[in-house]
Design a protein around this motif. Structure first.
Motif, PDB file in Angstrom:
ATOM      1  N   LYS A 157       3.713-134.519  43.336  1.00  0.00           N
ATOM      2  CA  LYS A 157       3.963-135.481  42.270  1.00  0.00           C
ATOM      3  C   LYS A 157       4.753-134.929  41.094  1.00  0.00           C
ATOM      4  O   LYS A 157       5.356-135.694  40.337  1.00  0.00           O
ATOM      5  CB  LYS A 157       2.637-136.037  41.759  1.00  0.00           C
ATOM      6  N   THR A 158       4.768-133.631  40.929  1.00  0.00           N
ATOM      7  CA  THR A 158       5.458-133.079  39.755  1.00  0.00           C
ATOM      8  C   THR A 158       5.886-131.640  40.024  1.00  0.00           C
ATOM      9  O   THR A 158       5.227-130.916  40.776  1.00  0.00           O
ATOM     10  CB  THR A 158       4.546-133.127  38.514  1.00  0.00           C
ATOM     11  N   ILE A 183      16.547-126.560  45.813  1.00  0.00           N
ATOM     12  CA  ILE A 183      15.232-127.112  45.474  1.00  0.00           C
ATOM     13  C   ILE A 183      15.020-128.403  46.250  1.00  0.00           C
ATOM     14  O   ILE A 183      15.856-129.304  46.213  1.00  0.00           O
ATOM     15  CB  ILE A 183      15.113-127.407  43.962  1.00  0.00           C
ATOM     16  N   LEU A 184      13.899-128.491  46.956  1.00  0.00           N
ATOM     17  CA  LEU A 184      13.509-129.739  47.600  1.00  0.00           C
ATOM     18  C   LEU A 184      12.579-130.475  46.641  1.00  0.00           C
ATOM     19  O   LEU A 184      11.562-129.927  46.214  1.00  0.00           O
ATOM     20  CB  LEU A 184      12.807-129.466  48.925  1.00  0.00           C
ATOM     21  N   VAL A 185      12.918-131.702  46.310  1.00  0.00           N
ATOM     22  CA  VAL A 185      12.180-132.469  45.316  1.00  0.00           C
ATOM     23  C   VAL A 185      11.395-133.585  46.009  1.00  0.00           C
ATOM     24  O   VAL A 185      11.996-134.498  46.585  1.00  0.00           O
ATOM     25  CB  VAL A 185      13.129-133.089  44.273  1.00  0.00           C
ATOM     26  N   PRO A 186      10.057-133.550  45.989  1.00  0.00           N
ATOM     27  CA  PRO A 186       9.283-134.662  46.542  1.00  0.00           C
ATOM     28  C   PRO A 186       9.651-135.958  45.823  1.00  0.00           C
ATOM     29  O   PRO A 186       9.882-135.960  44.614  1.00  0.00           O
ATOM     30  CB  PRO A 186       7.832-134.258  46.254  1.00  0.00           C
ATOM     31  N   PHE A 187       9.716-137.065  46.554  1.00  0.00           N
ATOM     32  CA  PHE A 187      10.202-138.317  45.969  1.00  0.00           C
ATOM     33  C   PHE A 187       9.369-138.766  44.780  1.00  0.00           C
ATOM     34  O   PHE A 187       9.879-139.424  43.878  1.00  0.00           O
ATOM     35  CB  PHE A 187      10.283-139.413  47.022  1.00  0.00           C
ATOM     36  N   LYS A 188       8.077-138.423  44.744  1.00  0.00           N
ATOM     37  CA  LYS A 188       7.243-138.825  43.618  1.00  0.00           C
ATOM     38  C   LYS A 188       7.602-138.059  42.342  1.00  0.00           C
ATOM     39  O   LYS A 188       7.212-138.459  41.248  1.00  0.00           O
ATOM     40  CB  LYS A 188       5.767-138.623  43.961  1.00  0.00           C
ATOM     41  N   ALA A 189       8.330-136.959  42.497  1.00  0.00           N
ATOM     42  CA  ALA A 189       8.741-136.169  41.336  1.00  0.00           C
ATOM     43  C   ALA A 189      10.211-136.395  40.983  1.00  0.00           C
ATOM     44  O   ALA A 189      10.772-135.684  40.146  1.00  0.00           O
ATOM     45  CB  ALA A 189       8.503-134.676  41.602  1.00  0.00           C
ATOM     46  N   ALA A 190      10.817-137.419  41.589  1.00  0.00           N
ATOM     47  CA  ALA A 190      12.253-137.640  41.405  1.00  0.00           C
ATOM     48  C   ALA A 190      12.632-138.017  39.981  1.00  0.00           C
ATOM     49  O   ALA A 190      13.798-137.871  39.590  1.00  0.00           O
ATOM     50  CB  ALA A 190      12.747-138.717  42.372  1.00  0.00           C
ATOM     51  N   ASP A 191      11.657-138.482  39.184  1.00  0.00           N
ATOM     52  CA  ASP A 191      11.989-138.826  37.795  1.00  0.00           C
ATOM     53  C   ASP A 191      12.300-137.589  36.963  1.00  0.00           C
ATOM     54  O   ASP A 191      12.788-137.685  35.843  1.00  0.00           O
ATOM     55  CB  ASP A 191      10.857-139.627  37.148  1.00  0.00           C
ATOM     56  N   GLN A 192      12.049-136.399  37.523  1.00  0.00           N
ATOM     57  CA  GLN A 192      12.367-135.159  36.828  1.00  0.00           C
ATOM     58  C   GLN A 192      13.779-134.657  37.136  1.00  0.00           C
ATOM     59  O   GLN A 192      14.180-133.603  36.656  1.00  0.00           O
ATOM     60  CB  GLN A 192      11.358-134.062  37.203  1.00  0.00           C
ATOM     61  N   GLU A 237      -2.327-119.663  58.863  1.00  0.00           N
ATOM     62  CA  GLU A 237      -2.110-119.279  60.259  1.00  0.00           C
ATOM     63  C   GLU A 237      -0.692-118.783  60.520  1.00  0.00           C
ATOM     64  O   GLU A 237      -0.479-117.782  61.190  1.00  0.00           O
ATOM     65  CB  GLU A 237      -2.416-120.473  61.165  1.00  0.00           C
ATOM     66  N   PHE A 238       0.310-119.497  59.995  1.00  0.00           N
ATOM     67  CA  PHE A 238       1.683-119.232  60.382  1.00  0.00           C
ATOM     68  C   PHE A 238       2.532-118.504  59.339  1.00  0.00           C
ATOM     69  O   PHE A 238       3.536-117.889  59.687  1.00  0.00           O
ATOM     70  CB  PHE A 238       2.378-120.549  60.764  1.00  0.00           C
ATOM     71  N   ALA A 239       2.168-118.588  58.065  1.00  0.00           N
ATOM     72  CA  ALA A 239       2.964-117.913  57.027  1.00  0.00           C
ATOM     73  C   ALA A 239       2.053-117.507  55.870  1.00  0.00           C
ATOM     74  O   ALA A 239       2.217-117.996  54.748  1.00  0.00           O
ATOM     75  CB  ALA A 239       4.092-118.810  56.548  1.00  0.00           C
ATOM     76  N   PRO A 240       1.094-116.623  56.103  1.00  0.00           N
ATOM     77  CA  PRO A 240       0.119-116.280  55.058  1.00  0.00           C
ATOM     78  C   PRO A 240       0.740-115.690  53.801  1.00  0.00           C
ATOM     79  O   PRO A 240       0.145-115.765  52.721  1.00  0.00           O
ATOM     80  CB  PRO A 240      -0.800-115.262  55.760  1.00  0.00           C
ATOM     81  N   GLU A 241       1.947-115.136  53.922  1.00  0.00           N
ATOM     82  CA  GLU A 241       2.583-114.543  52.745  1.00  0.00           C
ATOM     83  C   GLU A 241       2.910-115.593  51.680  1.00  0.00           C
ATOM     84  O   GLU A 241       3.035-115.268  50.495  1.00  0.00           O
ATOM     85  CB  GLU A 241       3.857-113.781  53.142  1.00  0.00           C
ATOM     86  N   LEU A 242       3.036-116.864  52.073  1.00  0.00           N
ATOM     87  CA  LEU A 242       3.338-117.906  51.103  1.00  0.00           C
ATOM     88  C   LEU A 242       2.184-118.132  50.135  1.00  0.00           C
ATOM     89  O   LEU A 242       2.386-118.656  49.042  1.00  0.00           O
ATOM     90  CB  LEU A 242       3.672-119.220  51.810  1.00  0.00           C
ATOM     91  N   ALA A 243       0.991-117.734  50.537  1.00  0.00           N
ATOM     92  CA  ALA A 243      -0.166-117.881  49.647  1.00  0.00           C
ATOM     93  C   ALA A 243      -0.037-116.994  48.418  1.00  0.00           C
ATOM     94  O   ALA A 243      -0.687-117.242  47.393  1.00  0.00           O
ATOM     95  CB  ALA A 243      -1.461-117.555  50.395  1.00  0.00           C
ATOM     96  N   GLU A 244       0.788-115.963  48.508  1.00  0.00           N
ATOM     97  CA  GLU A 244       0.958-115.013  47.402  1.00  0.00           C
ATOM     98  C   GLU A 244       2.158-115.339  46.526  1.00  0.00           C
ATOM     99  O   GLU A 244       2.355-114.705  45.492  1.00  0.00           O
ATOM    100  CB  GLU A 244       1.110-113.588  47.965  1.00  0.00           C
ATOM    101  N   LYS A 245       2.941-116.316  46.903  1.00  0.00           N
ATOM    102  CA  LYS A 245       4.149-116.641  46.136  1.00  0.00           C
ATOM    103  C   LYS A 245       3.814-117.631  45.014  1.00  0.00           C
ATOM    104  O   LYS A 245       2.816-118.337  45.082  1.00  0.00           O
ATOM    105  CB  LYS A 245       5.223-117.213  47.065  1.00  0.00           C
ATOM    106  N   PRO A 246       4.625-117.659  43.966  1.00  0.00           N
ATOM    107  CA  PRO A 246       4.353-118.566  42.841  1.00  0.00           C
ATOM    108  C   PRO A 246       4.426-120.024  43.241  1.00  0.00           C
ATOM    109  O   PRO A 246       5.209-120.411  44.111  1.00  0.00           O
ATOM    110  CB  PRO A 246       5.454-118.217  41.826  1.00  0.00           C
ATOM    111  N   VAL A 247       3.593-120.843  42.616  1.00  0.00           N
ATOM    112  CA  VAL A 247       3.560-122.275  42.885  1.00  0.00           C
ATOM    113  C   VAL A 247       4.517-122.971  41.918  1.00  0.00           C
ATOM    114  O   VAL A 247       4.428-122.784  40.707  1.00  0.00           O
ATOM    115  CB  VAL A 247       2.129-122.837  42.727  1.00  0.00           C
ATOM    116  N   TYR A 248       5.410-123.768  42.449  1.00  0.00           N
ATOM    117  CA  TYR A 248       6.431-124.417  41.629  1.00  0.00           C
ATOM    118  C   TYR A 248       6.152-125.895  41.381  1.00  0.00           C
ATOM    119  O   TYR A 248       6.953-126.571  40.749  1.00  0.00           O
ATOM    120  CB  TYR A 248       7.806-124.274  42.284  1.00  0.00           C
ATOM    121  N   GLY A 249       5.039-126.385  41.878  1.00  0.00           N
ATOM    122  CA  GLY A 249       4.718-127.782  41.645  1.00  0.00           C
ATOM    123  C   GLY A 249       3.881-128.357  42.766  1.00  0.00           C
ATOM    124  O   GLY A 249       3.228-127.637  43.518  1.00  0.00           O
ATOM    125  N   SER A 250       3.951-129.668  42.891  1.00  0.00           N
ATOM    126  CA  SER A 250       3.143-130.382  43.884  1.00  0.00           C
ATOM    127  C   SER A 250       3.931-131.583  44.378  1.00  0.00           C
ATOM    128  O   SER A 250       5.131-131.728  44.094  1.00  0.00           O
ATOM    129  CB  SER A 250       1.833-130.839  43.247  1.00  0.00           C
TER     130      SER A 250
END
Length: 263
Positions: free
Chosen positions: A105-106, A120-129, A90-103
């Motif tokens: 958890k990782t 880089i914003l790191v989700p806390f579940k992926a902080a071990d990386q 709805e608000f930023a459809p162009e992001l659907a075309e950009k590369p996925v850098y993770g999730s």
């Protein structure tokens, strides 16, 4: 019945009001510093220049970045297991075309290395990386937005890191206005019992540890799964849901039904 409808309307306001608004301790040798930011791990992170390529690998992180005006600098795509999320469409459809850098958890370290991000914003579940991420020499902020307090501090953190302090303050003012309005609506009302599931499974139950649980409470709800501790989502049986006897069931958008799950 009237009470349930009133609760549902208030909860929708609390959950979607924010979205509708949206339209390592690493020291560098350089003398110029754009921002000094403390993340949710307590790490003091120096950001040498205003970011122009921001990686937000988790939808809560990207939604907030969109809401404070970072749309033009987000270089990561939205690619959860369930596909592109409705908010992004709805608000930023162009992001659907950009590369996925993770999730949540990782993170994909190889993609990060080739994507040339400068924040880089790191989700806390992926902080071990973090050790591997810091090798890239790119500022990285660990974010754990699973409480109202942490979400608010994340908004301020991101505003400072991206030079969007004013926009971040406006978002927080808007959010607080919604919470205050809702508090007025429910004053004197008895709590409504609520069951909420995850997008991945209708029988994957929300725990009190999640941010959504705080929204439910703010909207005048009482989570039936409040006895669940030390986890974020947990699998329950249909029989258990019936025992909970919730007055309201909040279905996550696109939630998949388990075999035999019929509410």
């Amino acid at each position: 019945m009237k009470q349930k409808f009133k609760f549902a309307a208030i909860l929708m306001l609390a959950v979607f009001g924010f979205q509708l608004w949206a339209g390592g301790n690493r020291e560098n040798s350089g003398t110029e510093v754009f921002a000094k930011v403390t993340d949710h791990r307590g790490r003091k992170v120096l950001i040498q220049k205003k970011p122009s390529r921001l990686v937000t690998p988790f939808y809560i992180l990207s939604n907030t970045a969109l809401a404070i005006g970072c749309r033009d600098i987000i270089v990561s795509g939205d690619g959860g297991k369930g596909g592109v999320r409705p908010f992004i469409k709805e608000f930023a459809p162009e992001l659907a075309e950009k590369p996925v850098y993770g999730s949540a958890k990782t993170l994909n370290l190889e993609a990060l290395a080739s994507g040339n991000p400068d924040l880089i914003l790191v989700p806390f579940k992926a902080a071990d990386q973090l050790p591997q991420i810091e090798v890239l020499g790119v500022p990285a902020l660990v974010v754990e937005p699973e409480t109202m307090e942490n979400f608010f501090s994340y908004v301020k953190m991101l505003g400072k890191a991206t030079g969007k302090n004013s926009e971040a303050d406006k978002l927080l003012k808007f959010y607080n206005e919604i919470l205050n309005d809702v508090a007025g609506f429910i004053k004197g009302e008895a709590p409504v019992s609520v069951y909420m599931n995850s997008r991945s499974d209708a029988l994957n139950a929300l725990s009190p540890k999640m941010f959504q649980a705080e929204l439910i409470k703010a909207a005048g709800g009482k989570l039936v799964t409040e006895d669940i501790r030390d986890t974020y989502w947990t699998k329950v049986s249909l029989e258990q849901v019936h025992k909970y006897a919730p007055q309201v069931v909040v279905m996550a958008a696109g939630a998949k039904k388990s075999s035999g799950a019929d509410f």
